[in-house]
Structures are given as structure tokens and as C-alpha cells.
Scaffold this active site. Sequence first.
Site, PDB file in Angstrom:
ATOM      1  N   HIS A  48      15.424  12.089 -86.528  1.00 55.91           N
ATOM      2  CA  HIS A  48      13.914  11.927 -85.688  1.00 55.91           C
ATOM      3  C   HIS A  48      14.091  10.631 -85.242  1.00 55.91           C
ATOM      4  O   HIS A  48      15.223   9.569 -85.385  1.00 55.91           O
ATOM      5  CB  HIS A  48      13.385  11.834 -86.609  1.00 55.91           C
ATOM      6  CG  HIS A  48      12.898  10.927 -88.226  1.00 55.91           C
ATOM      7  ND1 HIS A  48      13.930  11.066 -88.878  1.00 55.91           N
ATOM      8  CD2 HIS A  48      12.372   9.324 -88.206  1.00 55.91           C
ATOM      9  CE1 HIS A  48      13.542  10.334 -90.134  1.00 55.91           C
ATOM     10  NE2 HIS A  48      12.345   9.186 -89.476  1.00 55.91           N
ATOM     11  N   HIS A  58      12.405   7.234 -85.637  1.00 54.96           N
ATOM     12  CA  HIS A  58      12.629   5.972 -85.910  1.00 54.96           C
ATOM     13  C   HIS A  58      13.934   5.391 -86.117  1.00 54.96           C
ATOM     14  O   HIS A  58      14.567   5.221 -86.112  1.00 54.96           O
ATOM     15  CB  HIS A  58      11.651   6.181 -87.616  1.00 54.96           C
ATOM     16  CG  HIS A  58      10.683   6.528 -88.013  1.00 54.96           C
ATOM     17  ND1 HIS A  58      10.014   7.189 -88.663  1.00 54.96           N
ATOM     18  CD2 HIS A  58       8.896   6.327 -86.987  1.00 54.96           C
ATOM     19  CE1 HIS A  58       8.375   7.267 -88.232  1.00 54.96           C
ATOM     20  NE2 HIS A  58       8.026   7.381 -87.856  1.00 54.96           N
ATOM     21  N   ASP A  69      15.156   2.865 -87.876  1.00 59.92           N
ATOM     22  CA  ASP A  69      16.122   3.119 -88.594  1.00 59.92           C
ATOM     23  C   ASP A  69      17.806   4.159 -88.698  1.00 59.92           C
ATOM     24  O   ASP A  69      18.494   4.585 -89.241  1.00 59.92           O
ATOM     25  CB  ASP A  69      15.887   2.803 -90.118  1.00 59.92           C
ATOM     26  CG  ASP A  69      14.941   3.827 -90.374  1.00 59.92           C
ATOM     27  OD1 ASP A  69      14.235   3.859 -89.751  1.00 59.92           O
ATOM     28  OD2 ASP A  69      15.237   4.473 -91.738  1.00 59.92           O
ATOM     29  N   HIS A  70      17.051   5.481 -88.106  1.00 56.51           N
ATOM     30  CA  HIS A  70      17.637   6.628 -87.614  1.00 56.51           C
ATOM     31  C   HIS A  70      18.542   6.359 -85.844  1.00 56.51           C
ATOM     32  O   HIS A  70      19.383   7.711 -86.206  1.00 56.51           O
ATOM     33  CB  HIS A  70      16.970   7.796 -88.479  1.00 56.51           C
ATOM     34  CG  HIS A  70      16.851   7.317 -89.299  1.00 56.51           C
ATOM     35  ND1 HIS A  70      17.360   7.961 -90.461  1.00 56.51           N
ATOM     36  CD2 HIS A  70      15.640   6.500 -90.438  1.00 56.51           C
ATOM     37  CE1 HIS A  70      16.393   7.948 -91.377  1.00 56.51           C
ATOM     38  NE2 HIS A  70      15.519   7.600 -91.132  1.00 56.51           N
ATOM     39  N   HIS A  98       6.994  14.781 -91.597  1.00 55.18           N
ATOM     40  CA  HIS A  98       7.518  13.023 -91.422  1.00 55.18           C
ATOM     41  C   HIS A  98       6.610  12.655 -90.569  1.00 55.18           C
ATOM     42  O   HIS A  98       6.034  13.693 -90.088  1.00 55.18           O
ATOM     43  CB  HIS A  98       8.491  13.200 -90.906  1.00 55.18           C
ATOM     44  CG  HIS A  98       8.738  11.091 -91.584  1.00 55.18           C
ATOM     45  ND1 HIS A  98       8.446  10.978 -92.848  1.00 55.18           N
ATOM     46  CD2 HIS A  98       9.377  10.757 -90.761  1.00 55.18           C
ATOM     47  CE1 HIS A  98       9.571   9.573 -92.370  1.00 55.18           C
ATOM     48  NE2 HIS A  98       9.308   9.478 -91.043  1.00 55.18           N
ATOM     49  N   ASP A 117      14.091  11.624 -94.138  1.00 58.46           N
ATOM     50  CA  ASP A 117      12.572  11.247 -94.478  1.00 58.46           C
ATOM     51  C   ASP A 117      11.759  12.541 -93.826  1.00 58.46           C
ATOM     52  O   ASP A 117      11.457  13.041 -93.156  1.00 58.46           O
ATOM     53  CB  ASP A 117      12.230  10.412 -92.894  1.00 58.46           C
ATOM     54  CG  ASP A 117      12.906   9.079 -93.110  1.00 58.46           C
ATOM     55  OD1 ASP A 117      14.030   9.268 -94.030  1.00 58.46           O
ATOM     56  OD2 ASP A 117      12.436   8.269 -92.393  1.00 58.46           O
ATOM     57  N   HIS A 134      19.359   5.928 -98.460  1.00 56.45           N
ATOM     58  CA  HIS A 134      18.420   5.814 -97.710  1.00 56.45           C
ATOM     59  C   HIS A 134      16.877   4.775 -98.846  1.00 56.45           C
ATOM     60  O   HIS A 134      16.651   5.196 -98.896  1.00 56.45           O
ATOM     61  CB  HIS A 134      17.922   6.588 -96.955  1.00 56.45           C
ATOM     62  CG  HIS A 134      16.882   6.413 -95.609  1.00 56.45           C
ATOM     63  ND1 HIS A 134      15.181   6.405 -96.067  1.00 56.45           N
ATOM     64  CD2 HIS A 134      16.522   6.151 -94.453  1.00 56.45           C
ATOM     65  CE1 HIS A 134      14.166   6.694 -95.398  1.00 56.45           C
ATOM     66  NE2 HIS A 134      15.903   6.040 -94.801  1.00 56.45           N
TER      67      HIS A 134
END
Length: 317
Positions: free
Chosen positions: A63, A65, A67-68, A143, A211, A269
Site C-alpha cells: 500500500h 503509506h 514507510d512501505h 487497512h 498493515d 513492523h
Amino acid sequence: MSVRDLIVLGSASAVPTKARNHNGYLLRWDGQGLLFDPGEGTQRQMAHAGVAANDVTWICVTHFHGDHCLGVPGIVQRIARDGVEHPVNAVFPASGAQYWERLRYASAFHDTEVVREWPVSGERTELDLEDAPFSLVARRLSHPVEAYGYRVEEPDGVTMLPERLAAKGVRGPLVRELQERGRVTAPDGATVTLDECSTRRPGQKVAFVMDTRRCDGVRDLAAGVDMLVIESTFLDEDSPLAARFGHLTAGQAGRVAADAGAGHLVLTHFSERYRAEDEHRFEDEAAAAFGGAISLVHDLDRIPLPPRRAAKPRPPQ
């Protein structure tokens, strides 16, 4: 020499710490390299791990976000700069195509044509490419933004049983013919089938679940896998926060692994809210539900895939 292992390039969640980089996981599979969720700093972590852009054949984003995915620009540009010649399959949620486009072309560079885009949508998408020794399944998760988990699945194979081949008089070139055609005529004139002289060899399976809350997608991805790489952002005491923000706790990750019959549970994570001395609690909470092997990872860890699960031989016929 074929290698199947997981290299952890980063294991933090939204906020990196002095000890944990943003996400990044390279699954090496017999010459294929699946790079999951390259977060900020992934390119440098690869240098520390001794892997190169040429080792990457897939980029899989769960996805969008930060941090990914904030490592995508550096990875793509490094692939171009290093002159990687093989195709690199980029898999990401179709609903985030605008974010992919921004990341893919985040700055000026001499572009590459090797990156092949595979946006996924719907509840489930399966990619079964001719040049890959496995299929890749994307399954929708739960999520606040649309997110997918991934399952790498190798087809089942067969293991020949020498004692049964000998008993049927099948030897030499007849063995290869039996493997290729599924049946042969033995020297005594009898028809011998592959099922009579072999046992099923289960293909290996790995699930990558980031997530999400618990949902049908998590269950389907994790079912029967040899290795389950799964977020455990929170401890159980913070389960209301986990539910609110669409994450799992360590205890929930353990229950997912137990319910799925997973082989090896890999926890990652981790929220920056916890101290280093709290780390054992993540493993303890997961172990309360799951009795198998557990790895609580740190950056640059290397975790080999477990040995293949044995299948019971078919009864002699």
C-alpha cells in the site's frame, strides 16, 4: 547454487529508529528476488546486506503509506543506473496508481524500460508469469487505505521412489519418459504410471502480510504456508490502537499463524513506542498462541526458508 531466504532490510513501522530502518524485505528464491515494501533508506540497507539492484526481479508494494513505498524512487533509479537488463515486475494496488507514478518518476534520471507494471485490484489477483517458478497472489486486506498482502506459491512437484521403480523394472531412459509422459511400458509389457512410482512433493509457500486488521484476506494468504512474514506493530495491551489504525498485535499474529497451520512465523513492523527491553514481549505473546518456530527480526537478519514439508508416499499398487 539455489538460495531461498528472507533478508530483512528494515523492520520499523511508521517511524524509523536508531536500530530499525523503515520496511524492506528481499525474498530470494532460486535466482528471483522479490523486494517487498521498500521504505525510505532501502537502497543503503541493500548495500549493508550485500545485495544489489541486479538481485531484484520483483517490487511488491502492499500500500502507499510512506514507510512501505518511499524507497521506490531510489530502487527504480538504481535499477536504471546499474543497467539491469532483466525484467522487473512491479506489483501495487491499482487504486494507488497516481502514487506509483509519482514515486516511479520522482526525479530526473535516465529511465529504464525493464520495469513492468502489474496493478492489482478486486478481492484477489493471481499473477502466474511464464518466467517465474511460482505464482504470486495478491489478496485485499483491511487497512485505512487500500492494501494487499502477497502469497508466493510454488507448484507441487514429485519425488521419484527408487525402490518402486526397481520393482516395476523401470530404469534408465524409461524414468525420464515416465516423468515427462506420466506413464511408460515396462520391459515386461506392463503399463506403469507416475503415481505408482512417486510421491507428491509439496511446493513451498510464503505469505507477506503487512498493515491490516484480522480479515478473510489474512486467513487466505497465511493458510498452510511454510513461512509467514507478518506485521506485529503493537503488543496486546494496545489492541484498541491496533484496531483503530488497522494493524495487528503480536498475539493476533501468533493466532493467525496457529489457525493457518504456518510453519515459521516471522514478526516485524514494530512501533517505535516500545523500548528495546520490550522486544521479548512480542515473541512471548505470539508464542502463547503459536507453538512453531518464531523469528522476531532485526535489520539485516537472514532467515532461510524452512525445509520442505514431507508428503506421505502413495500406497504401493
